[in-house]
Design a protein around this motif. Structure first.
Motif, PDB file in Angstrom:
ATOM      1  N   VAL A  28       2.082  11.486 -21.420  1.00 39.12           N
ATOM      2  CA  VAL A  28       1.829  11.301 -22.799  1.00 39.12           C
ATOM      3  C   VAL A  28       1.990   9.953 -23.263  1.00 39.12           C
ATOM      4  O   VAL A  28       2.583   9.014 -22.669  1.00 39.12           O
ATOM      5  N   ARG A  29       1.029   9.645 -24.106  1.00 36.95           N
ATOM      6  CA  ARG A  29       0.942   8.449 -24.797  1.00 36.95           C
ATOM      7  C   ARG A  29       0.977   8.725 -26.333  1.00 36.95           C
ATOM      8  O   ARG A  29       0.415   9.464 -26.756  1.00 36.95           O
ATOM      9  N   LEU A  30       2.229   7.773 -26.864  1.00 33.38           N
ATOM     10  CA  LEU A  30       2.302   7.898 -28.189  1.00 33.38           C
ATOM     11  C   LEU A  30       1.218   6.968 -29.028  1.00 33.38           C
ATOM     12  O   LEU A  30       0.878   5.852 -28.585  1.00 33.38           O
ATOM     13  N   GLY A  32      -0.589   4.283 -30.846  1.00 30.09           N
ATOM     14  CA  GLY A  32      -0.379   3.135 -31.242  1.00 30.09           C
ATOM     15  C   GLY A  32       0.442   2.443 -30.176  1.00 30.09           C
ATOM     16  O   GLY A  32       0.685   1.280 -30.148  1.00 30.09           O
ATOM     17  N   LYS A  33       1.033   3.074 -29.363  1.00 29.46           N
ATOM     18  CA  LYS A  33       2.015   2.560 -28.409  1.00 29.46           C
ATOM     19  C   LYS A  33       1.232   2.726 -26.908  1.00 29.46           C
ATOM     20  O   LYS A  33       0.268   3.094 -26.640  1.00 29.46           O
ATOM     21  N   LYS A  34       1.315   1.477 -26.112  1.00 29.90           N
ATOM     22  CA  LYS A  34       0.696   1.386 -24.841  1.00 29.90           C
ATOM     23  C   LYS A  34       1.596   2.163 -23.638  1.00 29.90           C
ATOM     24  O   LYS A  34       0.649   2.580 -22.667  1.00 29.90           O
ATOM     25  N   LYS A  35       2.750   2.324 -23.884  1.00 27.36           N
ATOM     26  CA  LYS A  35       3.464   3.043 -22.958  1.00 27.36           C
ATOM     27  C   LYS A  35       3.151   4.355 -22.591  1.00 27.36           C
ATOM     28  O   LYS A  35       2.896   5.180 -23.563  1.00 27.36           O
ATOM     29  N   VAL A  36       2.959   4.708 -21.404  1.00 22.95           N
ATOM     30  CA  VAL A  36       2.563   6.184 -21.129  1.00 22.95           C
ATOM     31  C   VAL A  36       3.778   6.884 -20.496  1.00 22.95           C
ATOM     32  O   VAL A  36       4.362   6.137 -19.435  1.00 22.95           O
ATOM     33  N   HIS A  37       4.343   8.002 -21.058  1.00 20.79           N
ATOM     34  CA  HIS A  37       5.450   8.703 -20.391  1.00 20.79           C
ATOM     35  C   HIS A  37       5.121   9.673 -19.512  1.00 20.79           C
ATOM     36  O   HIS A  37       4.000  10.401 -19.935  1.00 20.79           O
ATOM     37  N   GLU A  38       5.603   9.854 -18.146  1.00 19.52           N
ATOM     38  CA  GLU A  38       5.328  11.091 -17.357  1.00 19.52           C
ATOM     39  C   GLU A  38       6.414  12.068 -17.638  1.00 19.52           C
ATOM     40  O   GLU A  38       7.449  11.805 -17.376  1.00 19.52           O
ATOM     41  N   ASP A  62       9.447  17.417 -41.894  1.00 20.73           N
ATOM     42  CA  ASP A  62       8.210  17.527 -42.620  1.00 20.73           C
ATOM     43  C   ASP A  62       6.895  16.688 -42.024  1.00 20.73           C
ATOM     44  O   ASP A  62       5.921  16.492 -42.573  1.00 20.73           O
ATOM     45  N   GLU A  63       7.161  16.047 -40.896  1.00 23.59           N
ATOM     46  CA  GLU A  63       6.248  15.337 -40.276  1.00 23.59           C
ATOM     47  C   GLU A  63       5.401  16.212 -39.486  1.00 23.59           C
ATOM     48  O   GLU A  63       5.670  16.863 -38.765  1.00 23.59           O
ATOM     49  N   GLU A  64       3.901  15.769 -39.357  1.00 25.41           N
ATOM     50  CA  GLU A  64       2.999  16.473 -38.755  1.00 25.41           C
ATOM     51  C   GLU A  64       3.107  15.815 -37.287  1.00 25.41           C
ATOM     52  O   GLU A  64       2.754  14.368 -37.334  1.00 25.41           O
ATOM     53  N   VAL A  65       2.810  16.247 -36.158  1.00 28.33           N
ATOM     54  CA  VAL A  65       2.417  16.069 -34.854  1.00 28.33           C
ATOM     55  C   VAL A  65       1.272  16.422 -34.254  1.00 28.33           C
ATOM     56  O   VAL A  65       0.809  17.773 -34.651  1.00 28.33           O
ATOM     57  N   ARG A  66       0.338  15.694 -34.019  1.00 31.33           N
ATOM     58  CA  ARG A  66      -0.810  15.995 -33.385  1.00 31.33           C
ATOM     59  C   ARG A  66      -0.936  15.711 -31.964  1.00 31.33           C
ATOM     60  O   ARG A  66      -0.738  14.463 -31.533  1.00 31.33           O
ATOM     61  N   ILE A  67      -1.231  16.702 -31.106  1.00 33.47           N
ATOM     62  CA  ILE A  67      -1.438  16.409 -29.614  1.00 33.47           C
ATOM     63  C   ILE A  67      -2.964  16.640 -29.596  1.00 33.47           C
ATOM     64  O   ILE A  67      -3.490  17.598 -29.797  1.00 33.47           O
ATOM     65  N   THR A  68      -3.433  15.502 -28.933  1.00 31.15           N
ATOM     66  CA  THR A  68      -4.826  15.431 -28.332  1.00 31.15           C
ATOM     67  C   THR A  68      -5.054  15.565 -26.865  1.00 31.15           C
ATOM     68  O   THR A  68      -4.296  14.584 -26.216  1.00 31.15           O
ATOM     69  N   CYS A  69      -5.691  16.165 -26.306  1.00 33.62           N
ATOM     70  CA  CYS A  69      -6.113  15.965 -24.882  1.00 33.62           C
ATOM     71  C   CYS A  69      -7.650  15.893 -24.846  1.00 33.62           C
ATOM     72  O   CYS A  69      -8.490  16.785 -24.791  1.00 33.62           O
ATOM     73  N   ALA A  96      -1.683  19.293 -14.543  1.00 37.78           N
ATOM     74  CA  ALA A  96      -1.539  18.079 -14.701  1.00 37.78           C
ATOM     75  C   ALA A  96      -2.487  17.826 -16.083  1.00 37.78           C
ATOM     76  O   ALA A  96      -3.563  18.330 -16.057  1.00 37.78           O
ATOM     77  N   ALA A  97      -2.086  16.878 -17.066  1.00 41.84           N
ATOM     78  CA  ALA A  97      -2.914  16.549 -18.298  1.00 41.84           C
ATOM     79  C   ALA A  97      -2.606  15.407 -18.700  1.00 41.84           C
ATOM     80  O   ALA A  97      -1.255  14.734 -18.598  1.00 41.84           O
ATOM     81  N   ALA A  98      -3.369  14.737 -19.426  1.00 43.38           N
ATOM     82  CA  ALA A  98      -2.977  13.447 -20.141  1.00 43.38           C
ATOM     83  C   ALA A  98      -3.377  13.595 -21.526  1.00 43.38           C
ATOM     84  O   ALA A  98      -4.424  14.244 -21.891  1.00 43.38           O
ATOM     85  N   VAL A  99      -2.082  13.592 -22.505  1.00 38.66           N
ATOM     86  CA  VAL A  99      -2.390  13.722 -23.912  1.00 38.66           C
ATOM     87  C   VAL A  99      -2.028  12.644 -24.735  1.00 38.66           C
ATOM     88  O   VAL A  99      -1.152  11.791 -24.204  1.00 38.66           O
ATOM     89  N   VAL A 100      -2.266  12.407 -25.876  1.00 40.64           N
ATOM     90  CA  VAL A 100      -2.054  11.548 -26.850  1.00 40.64           C
ATOM     91  C   VAL A 100      -1.279  12.482 -27.962  1.00 40.64           C
ATOM     92  O   VAL A 100      -1.804  13.138 -28.467  1.00 40.64           O
TER      93      VAL A 100
END
Length: 117
Positions: A28-30, A32-38, A62-69, A96-100
């Motif tokens: 997972v990468r947030l 705007g951030k460079k760090k990738v969390h596994e 009330d915040e929206e979260v968007r998950i993109t693969c 396994a997958a990588a998402v933003v």
């Protein structure tokens, strides 16, 4: 006398290094951030669980979260309760997958041309 032992190999539980069939490695990468969390998830975990497991990501009510693969051409918004409730396996994100993940910014959308119809 035919040896039919070949099929038993897959049932042996001794091989601990053998990957757990339900184990799901999500990178997972947030945005705007460079760090990738596994994250080590379970294939039956939902996307909501994935968001909850995000390190250091505070999501306001009330915040929206968007998950993109990108690989799966998957885009899920936290406002889509049905999609958020589906498991990683159902979304094709196992094993396994990588998402933003993008948090917030739902209100201030800079893309023009919305609402034309």
């Amino acid at each position: 006398e035919e040896a039919e032992a070949e099929e038993d190999e897959y049932d042996s539980e001794e091989e601990e290094d053998a990957a757990d069939p339900d184990a799901c490695a999500i990178k997972v990468r947030l945005e705007g951030k460079k760090k990738v969390h596994e994250l080590s998830m379970n294939a039956d975990d939902s996307l909501s669980d994935l968001v909850d497991a995000l390190p250091g990501a505070k999501v306001e009510e009330d915040e929206e979260v968007r998950i993109t693969c990108a690989a799966k051409r998957l885009i899920v918004k936290s406002t889509d309760a049905v999609a958020m409730g589906k498991s990683l396996r159902e979304h094709g994100l196992a094993p396994a997958a990588a998402v933003v993940v993008k948090i917030g910014g739902g209100g201030k959308s800079s893309s023009s041309g919305e609402g034309n119809g």
